[in-house]
Design a protein around this motif. Structure first.
Motif: not given
Length: 93
Positions: A50-57, A59-62, A69-72, A77-84
């Motif tokens: 995802c282009p919204k991932l910064q420094d590998g850790t 999320c620039l969206v949320c 958070v991926a463990k829970l 996914c917080a990407l608006p309208g298109q959860s990855r």
């Protein structure tokens, strides 16, 4: 020296792998609250592309730390309208 307006971009605020592992080992990540390892790895892989991932850790969206958070189960996914994560979230719940 230029400083970033984003706190999370500055070195003193970057989350280390050690900190992430300490968080994941806490009681907040009891097995019943977490997705299976296979789903966790799929979520991480989707975020890595995802282009919204910064420094590998982060999320620039949320602003969330993705390896946490991926463990829970209850997170999405917080990407608006298109959860990855899409179907991966529903399989894990």
């Amino acid at each position: 020296m230029a400083t970033s307006s984003c706190k999370g971009c500055r070195e003193e605020y970057k989350v280390t792998e050690e900190q992430i592992q300490r968080i994941l080992a806490s009681s907040a990540f009891a097995p019943e609250r977490c997705v299976p390892d296979e789903i966790y790895e799929q979520r991480l892989e989707l975020c890595r592309s995802c282009p919204k991932l910064q420094d590998g850790t982060t999320c620039l969206v949320c602003g969330c730390i993705i390896p946490v958070v991926a463990k829970l189960k209850e997170r999405e996914c917080a990407l608006p309208g298109q959860s990855r994560w899409g179907a991966y979230h529903e399989e894990a719940v």
